[in-house]
Scaffold this active site. Structure first.
Site, PDB file in Angstrom:
ATOM      1  N   LYS A 279       0.734  -1.228  -0.148  1.00 39.97           N
ATOM      2  CA  LYS A 279      -0.071   0.027  -0.053  1.00 39.97           C
ATOM      3  C   LYS A 279       0.723   1.079  -0.001  1.00 39.97           C
ATOM      4  CE  LYS A 279      -0.107   0.989   4.776  1.00 39.97           C
ATOM      5  NZ  LYS A 279      -0.776   0.901   5.941  1.00 39.97           N
ATOM      6  N   THR A 280       2.152   1.384   0.455  1.00 42.20           N
ATOM      7  CA  THR A 280       2.931   2.503   0.478  1.00 42.20           C
ATOM      8  C   THR A 280       3.266   2.818  -0.882  1.00 42.20           C
ATOM      9  OG1 THR A 280       3.738   1.599   2.748  1.00 42.20           O
ATOM     10  CG2 THR A 280       4.753   3.579   1.688  1.00 42.20           C
TER      11      THR A 280
ATOM     12  N   ASP B 197      -3.645   7.785   5.152  1.00 41.57           N
ATOM     13  CA  ASP B 197      -3.265   6.155   5.433  1.00 41.57           C
ATOM     14  C   ASP B 197      -3.754   5.920   6.694  1.00 41.57           C
ATOM     15  OD1 ASP B 197      -1.872   4.035   4.927  1.00 41.57           O
ATOM     16  OD2 ASP B 197       0.216   5.060   5.486  1.00 41.57           O
ATOM     17  N   GLU B 198      -3.986   4.560   6.929  1.00 45.96           N
ATOM     18  CA  GLU B 198      -4.270   3.911   8.315  1.00 45.96           C
ATOM     19  C   GLU B 198      -5.621   4.500   8.508  1.00 45.96           C
ATOM     20  OE1 GLU B 198      -2.738   1.615   9.073  1.00 45.96           O
ATOM     21  OE2 GLU B 198      -0.324   1.837   9.154  1.00 45.96           O
TER      22      GLU B 198
ATOM     23  N   GLN C  72      -6.663  -4.390  10.901  1.00 51.87           N
ATOM     24  CA  GLN C  72      -5.605  -3.661  11.496  1.00 51.87           C
ATOM     25  C   GLN C  72      -5.902  -2.740  12.637  1.00 51.87           C
ATOM     26  OE1 GLN C  72      -1.789  -3.464   9.763  1.00 51.87           O
ATOM     27  NE2 GLN C  72      -2.787  -4.468   7.817  1.00 51.87           N
TER      28      GLN C  72
ATOM     29  N   ARG D 229       3.892  -9.060  10.540  1.00 56.41           N
ATOM     30  CA  ARG D 229       5.138  -8.228  10.566  1.00 56.41           C
ATOM     31  C   ARG D 229       6.062  -9.123   9.932  1.00 56.41           C
ATOM     32  NH1 ARG D 229       2.839  -4.277   9.534  1.00 56.41           N
ATOM     33  NH2 ARG D 229       1.170  -5.497   9.413  1.00 56.41           N
TER      34      ARG D 229
END
Length: 845
Positions: free
Chosen positions: A49-50, A237-238, A293, A656
């Site tokens: 996504k980044t 984002d997030e 998340q 992660r």
DNA sequence: TGAGTCGGCTTTTTT
DNA sequence: AGCCGACTCA
């Protein structure tokens, strides 16, 4: 080429042959090239996504659809922001000057400082961190005698925070509360006083930064119009972790500007900016997130923001990214299995084309020390096999778990660093020094002023403070002025001169900070003094560092070093931001996040909470303390949705890991001073058993207190075939949730023999008690007395004896002083590194 | 006013 | 077990 007027909103077609979409999968490509008012990118963990976000921004700029200054990108941490900016600049091959890439909080501070005169603060207003807020609340609660009603700074602060995140205020609360309940009335009073004190101090707390910006926009459409016009593309984002006030801010920013406000804008709007009715259309909004998340509900994050995005923004396009480019299939299968137990989620499944990879390694220690020892040993093993320390991370649920881990890592001479936790800026001596700087920037702030009065000790106590504060309030002057005029109050000569002397110091420093000539050297320049100089002046004149040095306590020595480090931090800031001043420094310090000081090149193992771990990735990951009561945490069990959130936390931790995942737990854990039996986490049971290779399963640690030597408990892989995981483990992992108070959130598979698990639990508890009573505690308890081998001299060839590893031979010694490290080969376990000072070793003559 | 001692409470996670 | 705060004594 450089003609701004040629900017065409429809833009050149991006896509075919564009290197910004080369190598992207179809979904990613769409996420980069989609255009329209609103776009939701549902991005599973590790789905790139980044990359998508940075390429999307770069393509907007490169295709001339937007200037960098028309972009506002919001990230979760300052570190993520810096990284994103860097990557965009890398893609564009040029600086992205004027682009705002920052956190919600940083962006809002920037706006608020610019518009400070609109609400009567100076642009140097103070930002109260949680500790400051708590200090203020403590005083208020005491003044109002509210502690007898059960109010604490913590619970009152949490409630105020929750209300502010809902954009409520004291007035609204008082209007809607049940006025016949004295507790509610009292809370209303606390809230009202708290806000009044903030206003008097020219200060905002964290929640105000967002909330007040929203209020500013709503109260002043002309101010809002400036930012609505400027930011044509807002990207967040997030998004799953946004709370209501952040959501409201986004709504404000993406609103169209009405013709009446557009007309008054400076510089005047151009024809290309407005539509047929004279309005400036609302900015385009892109949000990226993953509801799996969402782990910040406790601070007001509302998962509905992302779940209901399509309803909020009709016509929004949704792009789903499900292909994972980070982890092996085994790791993803475990993650999918765990998160699949959350019943109220949108179906989503991560997959990779990269193959299964290694199995997850599980280990159960007899105690948290035993667990930590396993972690330390495995880290060394990974390191020997060629993995850099910086490729390894250790996660845990609560900060208090770091103790045991750190102890064993130190002993094993593994370089590590703790992210977050007791942060540098939360240390008492740092806060002391910072209180001077804060007060210099904002002489109306009572919290920093009150703090600096007492440090260092100079005979100004609570009585003197109260008199001065009354005087300050009555006269309506700053605290600095009040101190200079201490002669007008009845103080003894000694106290009076201490007060005026301190007032003078603060005044001089404030003039330096403002750019006036505080010292009478040739200085005709009106430049603000570097922060480092200000700090040095304060430390020198107050003698804070020397006083600590004089005490000759090693802890105070460390504090003195911390203060010196603060000076170098300030100098670094000065060098990096030559145009900035004290206020910018203070802002940066207030808003740094736990993950922000992460230095990837440091060559150390990273320790952090699962929360801090979000957004990061490592080739090898340890998730520790996977026990009932810890993960899920006891506090969450009775909360609505608590277990689901804990499960997402587990999911975040698992995802992660790139190649290797270790999951560890202990069968007993010490907390509050005594030892209690720990049960394996329910999440452990949710991972298909064939994915885990148990080095030591929970079943093996049940029953006996662990009399075997630790080193022999954990033979290297291969020595013990991994059969343990299948049968014995999963039957013994089965259990209920303890008390069995079924909250709505608990929808656990109620499989298996609860009774036998309970019996086992009782038996273990009894054994634990017995062992404890028998004295000496657990044989595996490494903690407690730290040994000190002093000046033990070792040289290659020396034969040594180690408590755990047995007989061995030294092959080399590196490092100096207390950091001396012996390299040794043991008959039982092979090569090991030992910290000479602390290792449990004796030398043979 | 300040230093020292005792007792209670703690541990969820963070911008 | 450790930290903070309240209380006591010099």
């Amino acid at each position: 080429m450089s003609d701004f007027e040629l900017l065409d909103p429809s833009g050149a077609p991006v896509g075919d042959g564009d290197d910004l979409t080369d190598g992207l999968n179809p979904a990613q490509k769409r996420a980069v090239t989609a255009r329209g008012q609103a776009l939701l990118i549902v991005a599973g963990a590790g789905s790139g996504k980044t990359r998508v976000l940075t390429h999307r921004i770069a393509s907007l700029i490169r295709a001339r659809e937007a200037w960098p200054s028309q972009i506002l990108a919001i990230t979760f941490t300052n570190k993520a922001a810096a990284e994103m900016r860097e990557r965009i600049e890398g893609l564009l091959g040029a600086s992205a000057q004027g682009m705002w890439v920052s956190t919600f909080h940083s962006a809002c501070v920037r706006i608020l400082r610019r518009e400070a005169e609109r609400f009567g603060y100076g642009s140097g207003f103070t930002i109260y961190d949680s500790a400051d807020s708590r200090a203020l609340l403590k005083r208020i609660i005491k003044d109002l005698d509210a502690d007898s009603y059960g109010f604490t700074p913590a619970n009152a602060g949490a409630k105020i925070s929750r209300l502010k995140n809902e954009l409520s205020d004291a007035e609204a609360y008082t209007a809607t509360m049940n006025a016949s309940d004295p507790r509610e009335r009292l809370f209303g009073e606390i809230f009202r006083t708290y806000d009044a004190e903030l206003r008097r101090a020219h200060a905002f707390d964290f929640d105000d930064l967002i909330g007040q910006t929203v209020h500013l926009f709503r109260a002043h459409p002309d101010v809002a119009a400036v930012y609505q016009r400027r930011f044509r593309h807002v990207l967040v984002d997030e998004y799953q972790d946004t709370n209501h006030s952040q959501y409201a801010l986004i709504r404000e920013l993406t609103k169209p500007v009405a013709p009446v406000d557009a007309e008054r804008l400076v510089p005047p709007v151009r024809a290309a900016e407005v539509d047929g009715t004279g309005s400036i259309p609302g900015a385009s909004l892109t949000v990226v997130g993953d509801s799996d998340q969402s782990i910040y509900a406790f601070r007001g994050a509302d998962i509905r923001n992302i779940v209901e995005f399509e309803r909020d923004f009709p016509g929004a396009e949704v792009v789903k990214l499900e292909q994972n480019y980070r982890s092996t299939q085994n790791i993803l299968s475990a993650a999918n299995a765990v998160i699949g137990n959350n019943f109220d989620r949108q179906e989503k499944s991560l997959w990779t084309s990269e193959g299964d990879g290694k199995r997850i390694v599980g280990f159960t220690g007899y105690s948290q020390h035993d667990e930590a020892r396993f972690v330390a040993e495995e880290i060394e093993e990974l390191h020997r096999s060629g993995l850099a320390y910086s490729d390894i991370a250790v996660f845990y649920r609560t900060n208090s778990q770091t103790r045991a881990l750190e102890e064993l890592l130190i002993r094993s001479a593994v370089p590590y660093r703790v992210l977050g936790g007791t942060k540098f800026y939360e240390r008492a001596e740092i806060k002391d020094a910072m209180s001077y700087l804060t007060s210099i920037a904002n002489p109306y702030d009572p919290i920093s002023w009150s703090r600096l009065l007492g440090v260092p000790k100079r005979g100004i106590g609570p009585m003197a403070e109260a008199h001065l504060a009354n005087f300050q309030e009555a006269q309506g002057i700053s605290f600095h002025e009040a101190m200079l005029r201490a002669g007008e109050l009845t103080f003894g000569p000694k106290v009076r001169s201490a007060i005026t002397g301190l007032g003078d110091l603060l005044g001089r420093a404030a003039r330096m900070a403002a750019g006036g000539g505080a010292t009478d050297d040739s200085g005709t320049e009106k430049r603000p003094a570097p922060v480092g100089d200000l700090l040095k002046l304060i430390l020198d004149e107050t003698g804070m560092v020397e006083r600590l040095r004089e005490k000759r306590d090693p802890q105070d020595e460390a504090r003195a070093e911390n203060l010196e480090e603060l000076v170098s931090v300030a100098r670094e800031f000065d060098a990096k931001n030559p145009e900035a001043g004290l206020v910018e420094f203070l802002t940066e310090v207030s808003l740094v996040a736990a993950a922000d000081d992460l230095d990837d090149a440091s060559g150390t193992v990273s320790l952090m909470t699962l929360h801090t771990a979000k957004g990061l990735e490592y080739p090898a990951v340890f998730i520790t303390g996977v026990e009932e009561g810890l993960l899920p945490h006891q506090m969450s069990v009775d909360e609505v949705g608590g277990i689901s959130e804990e499960r997402r936390l587990m999911y975040v931790g698992i995802t992660r890991a790139r190649q290797q995942l270790f999951i560890t737990l202990a069968s007993t854990r010490a907390q509050f001073g005594d030892i209690s039996v720990a049960m394996p986490s329910r999440f452990l049971q949710e991972i298909p058993e064939h994915l885990i290779e148990w080095r030591q399963s929970p079943g093996e640690v049940t029953g006996r207190g662990g009399t075997e030597s630790r080193a022999l408990n954990a033979p290297r892989s291969g020595a013990r075939p991994a059969r343990g995981g299948a049968s014995s483990t999963n039957s013994s992992v089965t259990f209920g949730s303890g008390g069995g108070r079924g909250s709505a959130a608990i929808a656990e598979p109620a499989s298996g023999n609860m009774q036998s698990a309970l019996d086992k639990w009782r038996e273990r508890k009894r054994l634990a008690k017995e062992q404890q009573a028998a004295g000496g505690g657990f044989p595996n308890l490494v903690g407690g007395n730290v040994r000190d081998n002093g000046d033990l001299e070792l040289a290659p060839g020396d034969r040594i004896s180690h408590e755990d590893y047995g007989e061995g031979r030294v092959t080399g010694v590196t490092g100096v002083g207390s950091k001396r490290i012996a390299h040794a080969v043991f008959e039982s376990v092979g090569e090991r590194k030992l910290l000479v000072k602390l290792a449990p070793i004796t030398k043979h003559d």
